[in-house]
Motif scaffolding. Sequence first.
Motif, mmCIF file in Angstrom:
data_model
loop_
_atom_site.group_PDB
_atom_site.id
_atom_site.type_symbol
_atom_site.label_atom_id
_atom_site.label_comp_id
_atom_site.label_asym_id
_atom_site.label_seq_id
_atom_site.Cartn_x
_atom_site.Cartn_y
_atom_site.Cartn_z
ATOM 1 N N THR B 113 -0.945 4.973 -8.363
ATOM 2 C CA THR B 113 -1.241 5.938 -7.310
ATOM 3 C C THR B 113 -0.129 6.986 -7.236
ATOM 4 O O THR B 113 -0.385 8.192 -7.153
ATOM 5 C CB THR B 113 -1.370 5.202 -5.955
ATOM 6 O OG1 THR B 113 -2.309 4.142 -6.094
ATOM 7 C CG2 THR B 113 -1.813 6.149 -4.857
ATOM 8 N N PHE B 161 -9.430 7.467 -10.717
ATOM 9 C CA PHE B 161 -9.127 8.346 -9.583
ATOM 10 C C PHE B 161 -10.222 9.396 -9.497
ATOM 11 O O PHE B 161 -10.449 10.132 -10.457
ATOM 12 C CB PHE B 161 -7.765 9.012 -9.792
ATOM 13 C CG PHE B 161 -6.639 8.025 -9.855
ATOM 14 C CD1 PHE B 161 -5.931 7.680 -8.715
ATOM 15 C CD2 PHE B 161 -6.315 7.407 -11.055
ATOM 16 C CE1 PHE B 161 -4.904 6.741 -8.765
ATOM 17 C CE2 PHE B 161 -5.288 6.469 -11.119
ATOM 18 C CZ PHE B 161 -4.585 6.129 -9.972
ATOM 19 N N TYR B 439 -5.299 2.538 -1.078
ATOM 20 C CA TYR B 439 -3.977 2.823 -1.639
ATOM 21 C C TYR B 439 -3.645 4.303 -1.537
ATOM 22 O O TYR B 439 -2.504 4.678 -1.290
ATOM 23 C CB TYR B 439 -3.892 2.334 -3.085
ATOM 24 C CG TYR B 439 -3.884 0.829 -3.142
ATOM 25 C CD1 TYR B 439 -2.697 0.125 -3.046
ATOM 26 C CD2 TYR B 439 -5.074 0.107 -3.212
ATOM 27 C CE1 TYR B 439 -2.679 -1.255 -3.039
ATOM 28 C CE2 TYR B 439 -5.070 -1.275 -3.205
ATOM 29 C CZ TYR B 439 -3.873 -1.952 -3.112
ATOM 30 O OH TYR B 439 -3.864 -3.310 -3.094
ATOM 31 N N ALA B 440 -4.638 5.151 -1.765
ATOM 32 C CA ALA B 440 -4.401 6.591 -1.679
ATOM 33 C C ALA B 440 -3.973 6.967 -0.269
ATOM 34 O O ALA B 440 -3.107 7.826 -0.082
ATOM 35 C CB ALA B 440 -5.658 7.351 -2.092
ATOM 36 N N MET B 459 -10.259 5.356 -5.428
ATOM 37 C CA MET B 459 -9.774 4.694 -6.632
ATOM 38 C C MET B 459 -10.577 3.457 -7.021
ATOM 39 O O MET B 459 -11.196 2.813 -6.181
ATOM 40 C CB MET B 459 -8.312 4.243 -6.421
ATOM 41 C CG MET B 459 -7.318 5.371 -6.293
ATOM 42 S SD MET B 459 -5.680 4.788 -5.683
ATOM 43 C CE MET B 459 -5.272 3.530 -6.892
#
Lengths: 588, 588
Positions: B113, B161, B439-440, B459
């Motif tokens: 990330t 992504f 996570y982003a 993601m």
Amino acid sequence: MSSLFVRTLREDPVDAEVPSHRLLVRAGYIRRAAPGIYTWLPLGLRVFRKVEAIVREEMDAMGAQELQFPALLPREPYEATNRWTEYGPNIFRLQDRKGGDYLLGPTHEEMFTLVVKDLYSSYKDLPVWLYQIQTKYRDEARPRAGLMRGREFVMKDSYSFDVTDAGLDASYAAHRAAYVRTFDRLGFDYVVVRATSGAMGGSRSEEFLASSEVGEDTYVRCTTCDYAANVEAVQVPAPAPVAHDDVPAAHAEKTPDTPTIATLVDHLNEAYPREDRPWHAGDTLKNVLVVLKHADGTREPLAIGLPGDREVDQKRLEGMLEPTEVEPMDEAEFARHPALVKGYIGPGALGSEQASGIRYLLDPRVGEGTRWVTGADTPGSHVIDLVAGRDFTGDGTIEAAQVRDGDACPQCATEGRDGVLETARGIEMGHIFQLGRKYAEALDLKVLDENGKLVTVTMGSYGIGVSRAVPVIAEDNHDELGLVWPREVAPADVHLVATGKDSAVFEAAATLADALAAEGVEVIYDDRPKVSPGVKFKDAELIGVPTIVTVGRGLVDGNVEVKDRRSGVRTEVPVGEAVAHLVGVVRG
Amino acid sequence: MSSLFVRTLREDPVDAEVPSHRLLVRAGYIRRAAPGIYTWLPLGLRVFRKVEAIVREEMDAMGAQELQFPALLPREPYEATNRWTEYGPNIFRLQDRKGGDYLLGPTHEEMFTLVVKDLYSSYKDLPVWLYQIQTKYRDEARPRAGLMRGREFVMKDSYSFDVTDAGLDASYAAHRAAYVRTFDRLGFDYVVVRATSGAMGGSRSEEFLASSEVGEDTYVRCTTCDYAANVEAVQVPAPAPVAHDDVPAAHAEKTPDTPTIATLVDHLNEAYPREDRPWHAGDTLKNVLVVLKHADGTREPLAIGLPGDREVDQKRLEGMLEPTEVEPMDEAEFARHPALVKGYIGPGALGSEQASGIRYLLDPRVGEGTRWVTGADTPGSHVIDLVAGRDFTGDGTIEAAQVRDGDACPQCATEGRDGVLETARGIEMGHIFQLGRKYAEALDLKVLDENGKLVTVTMGSYGIGVSRAVPVIAEDNHDELGLVWPREVAPADVHLVATGKDSAVFEAAATLADALAAEGVEVIYDDRPKVSPGVKFKDAELIGVPTIVTVGRGLVDGNVEVKDRRSGVRTEVPVGEAVAHLVGVVRG
């Protein structure tokens, strides 16, 4: 280039000290993840894999067999050889959920020794040469220069196992030859120098150093013969005994306010002028006190006597004493030896260890019959005409004095020539050692010999810094515009740039890229539609693929431009001949 | 074979529980270095590299780009996503010489990330698919079955992504297809099952399980349709509401000495016999109390209500609650809730969380209108004719009850069929996840969209157990004599055995070995002069190269014997045709 995971930077990264580090970051080859710990981006990984493949090919070609140990290793084998302790803070240690002790392997002598012990039992099985290419860990105090001195890095380490010393010599020679072939292919200047074996133990040892201004290692080479050595390995030629029959008896003289060598020399020239030449620092004997910290926790004072015009070289000193750590003697320790008068320490106070309780080692230049001025063990007083061997002796010699340009070459000295040394800097890329029987003894690796008797195996250890090779090659292969990869390790063979807005150009470029790929040529194709030709060319120069092909204006005349990245030479090639031309260029 | 670094063992290693582990050790492919940590010997490393090459080829073919992160990672990114804490004792943590916190990476979502955040900034850069093949670490509580569940292992992990959910769907589908191609090539039976995403967060998720008796994962498949799921992911079909107008009001009855379900059922059948069918465990509602240990250190009681004929499946329960840990409720905690009467706990004491302070989650089978016998919150007393929805409600449902052969298939249930499930065991070889934006968001990975607005990236995360594939292939490809490698991953193409003492045999065999090598055929040549034919054949069967060639007695008639390791079929081939014949066999 429109989809390749890369971004070039126009600015240098702030933490980059050396050109290779700056360029590898700017050109999108690597990124820093933590101090001394790096990520390979796709371009960087391609170069790394090519380096790795060369190393593997040469190891396989010499007949070494590849295996792979874990990086996470149990404490026990390293305890058996005492390296769990000896490595001090230089290794990463950790515990598992059950409290078991582990380390991240810095080098694998123990594991290789144990696996040979596990599998082999007879002289008939030997020699065997085993290697691995593996991620290793060292908790460097000062990680430096990007991948050049990292804390996570990839090494090729190999090990030879022989029954006899002659066998070890042959295994060592085979590795040396394979290393020469490997480094010749990798594309940077290097020199093979004599080395010390340090913490590894063992006897014969040589380093393969990349010649580089930014190297951390200093080595010397003779201006006359082929002698070359790491400074730590230089052995100062022992001078022949000097006749001293005409030297007066040693006499102490008042030398008030002369605690330093410079003040002493000034005083001597004023108070006791010599006729033939003035006094100089090299006439004085300097006594340096240090404390050794042994692995078992005990501390030992040590005195080093050397000519006053030379400093103690910390690396040479540490190299001589490894794995024992060395530190300057502190006030508390001085206080324990009241005979030592700071600034005026002399052999009177040191004498031999038996007398003073301090081991006293002398630089080889302080040879039999040489004549010195040194401290008289009283404030403001020095002894003149002190003769080594006549008036004092030490407990042995030590190679700890700095080596300087112009020093006599040891090899020339032996062979009766007058060659002198010059110093240069390098980066350690390979190191080969004759370990001998140290590890085999510690871990009880024995085999049956021809007579059915158990004999201890003798080993060699051989390393190549595989990930380090990438910045080292970059260091030796770049210009002001960017990287200039040797073809064998370049991330691609051809960097193809399409310029302008004409769709015919992009179509022709795409066709050429496909045709080259079909021939097995590795192409980076800059297909970015809205990026200016200037930026594309800058990126191509920065990335440093050996051949840059431009499809652009010349296409109306039926030509593409082929540019050699290293020489800058440009050639117009008819588009119809481009594939054949480029295949020829790429295959050499 | 006289110089190959291998020793075969006749005896099984004592610590090996499964056939693949036994055979990989006996045939000299691997050795144990520490619990769950293994060394690849040369034969094992060859198989591993072939598996790795297949995985890499398929990832490259789908357009994913390879990079490589370090294994030694700083704490900070894992702190940002809370995984530093969530992983609990399952990761290896360590400190460097400066006291900085590090971990050995178990998986690299955070690092990927961050690198995309570092390099990319626009929707035009996406989608991008990145992968690495890398050594990873997990401090497993119970390492098992050799390389099958190790603490140091190699995974291929990739990450997609995208800007949009549809993009993520497409990236997920592309990975799924590449995984099917990869596993088809690797040569073992596998099944793709629905999975939960566990600690990874996210939504859609499937596992690629190798079908294996020795697998740790239980999955279910429908005997009628194509439904297959990890037991943790099975969603029990919610029953339609049951009419309960004719059910009498709930009534508490004395049920002395019935603290267990078996004693209760016996008592019911004796004291309150039913006309239509006897009482059975499935008529009772069992209330199980556990304590959740949240990552922030707090503890929360939780009650689970499920039919008395089913146990709580610990893995399903943990899967539902991950990353929170679950443990049985201890006496001290019970003491804090005096309304809970052990053995006689009922919804009266639990009610809703608001009333009891304990969250109460129900198995989906405890649906609206279903009728139960359960504890009356008084020792020796149960409630009969308790109707869900009428007499009690929980705080929601939970999928924690064990799944059994014969349970209704959820997919069939939805589509009006009567399919039932059967359970089977497998080994997780691949896992694909739609992570979404977790996570982003945690690491602030945003790009500009078409309108110049910052949007959070979505993601996917995709893993393959590369080192695990070696024992999994071995598990599915062996017989009582040894390993039987599929050709694409075998350590060599041909195992050539020379038998007897006739030097002509050894000369012919050596010539054949060289001729095959010149054709690019990988040969293990058993040239050992003093080893009996029986031992050589045993070794060849154990090592398991697909084609075994014997040069021996038949040579006087001009023949060599070619044996297919898998089928055992032997063919006599004239020595002059052997190379062509074997090249044909090897190339398929």
